[in-house]
Design a protein around this motif. Sequence first.
Motif, PDB file in Angstrom:
ATOM      1  N   ARG A   1      30.755  62.684 -12.760  1.00  0.00           N
ATOM      2  CA  ARG A   1      29.753  62.754 -11.700  1.00  0.00           C
ATOM      3  C   ARG A   1      28.443  63.354 -12.208  1.00  0.00           C
ATOM      4  N   ARG A   2      28.514  64.370 -13.042  1.00  0.00           N
ATOM      5  CA  ARG A   2      27.297  64.978 -13.583  1.00  0.00           C
ATOM      6  C   ARG A   2      26.521  63.964 -14.421  1.00  0.00           C
ATOM      7  N   VAL A   3      27.216  63.263 -15.283  1.00  0.00           N
ATOM      8  CA  VAL A   3      26.554  62.269 -16.126  1.00  0.00           C
ATOM      9  C   VAL A   3      26.003  61.128 -15.272  1.00  0.00           C
ATOM     10  N   GLU A   4      26.721  60.732 -14.229  1.00  0.00           N
ATOM     11  CA  GLU A   4      26.244  59.656 -13.369  1.00  0.00           C
ATOM     12  C   GLU A   4      25.007  60.061 -12.571  1.00  0.00           C
ATOM     13  N   LYS A   5      24.897  61.334 -12.199  1.00  0.00           N
ATOM     14  CA  LYS A   5      23.688  61.784 -11.502  1.00  0.00           C
ATOM     15  C   LYS A   5      22.470  61.660 -12.405  1.00  0.00           C
ATOM     16  N   ILE A   6      22.634  62.014 -13.659  1.00  0.00           N
ATOM     17  CA  ILE A   6      21.530  61.868 -14.611  1.00  0.00           C
ATOM     18  C   ILE A   6      21.222  60.393 -14.821  1.00  0.00           C
ATOM     19  N   GLN A   7      22.251  59.589 -14.929  1.00  0.00           N
ATOM     20  CA  GLN A   7      22.089  58.143 -15.101  1.00  0.00           C
ATOM     21  C   GLN A   7      21.333  57.556 -13.910  1.00  0.00           C
ATOM     22  N   THR A   8      21.645  57.992 -12.708  1.00  0.00           N
ATOM     23  CA  THR A   8      20.971  57.499 -11.511  1.00  0.00           C
ATOM     24  C   THR A   8      19.489  57.847 -11.523  1.00  0.00           C
ATOM     25  N   LEU A   9      19.164  59.028 -12.001  1.00  0.00           N
ATOM     26  CA  LEU A   9      17.753  59.427 -12.113  1.00  0.00           C
ATOM     27  C   LEU A   9      16.991  58.470 -13.021  1.00  0.00           C
ATOM     28  N   PHE A  10      17.540  58.191 -14.180  1.00  0.00           N
ATOM     29  CA  PHE A  10      16.877  57.289 -15.125  1.00  0.00           C
ATOM     30  C   PHE A  10      16.794  55.861 -14.579  1.00  0.00           C
ATOM     31  N   LEU A  11      17.870  55.404 -13.946  1.00  0.00           N
ATOM     32  CA  LEU A  11      17.867  54.047 -13.390  1.00  0.00           C
ATOM     33  C   LEU A  11      16.873  53.898 -12.244  1.00  0.00           C
TER      34      LEU A  11
END
Length: 186
Positions: free
Chosen positions: A83-93
């Motif tokens: 979930r932590r990595v996906e939150k960062i991924q969502t920011l970039f996307l």
Amino acid sequence: FLAVVMFLITTFLYYDVVRNLPYYYRRINYVRGGLYAVLAWFSLLNLLMVYHERRVENDALIFYLGTPAAVAFGVGAMYGRIRRVEKIQTLFLARAREAIDADENAKVESILPDIDHEFWDPLEVELVSRLIRAKLKYQTRRRSRKLRLDKREESSLDMAAQAALLIGLEQFPEETYLQILYGNFL
């Protein structure tokens, strides 16, 4: 002595799999996290049974209650890390999609000032870019999937992964691993 060594090794294995998230598929990461947590739990029980002054009472009860708890703890830790990595991924996307929607020929340099994120370490940079690239790879090139990404989504995924790597290189300029990863990405 071997009980201590086994406990240290299994605890390190559990820590390593949670930290690195070695697989693209969530289920495999969850299974590995749960299994390594159970291994660490068993080695802790072994350590207690070997070195505890009095024999541990109700060994079977501790075993049967602790094993599901260890599995839940392992899967929960993997879920939190993903979930932590996906939150960062969502920011970039999100930033990449905004740039692509504004200008179809947008360059990655146009979104770099908009992203304000500090990575903890180079491994986190690699995880974010890997998960973005995995989304791109497994949704556009698998023959078994009916879903195909449109050109905008594909270019926004590509831009987001490149932005994550560039920001990581800016924050960790001396990391050879990130330089090799970015060179491989290009």
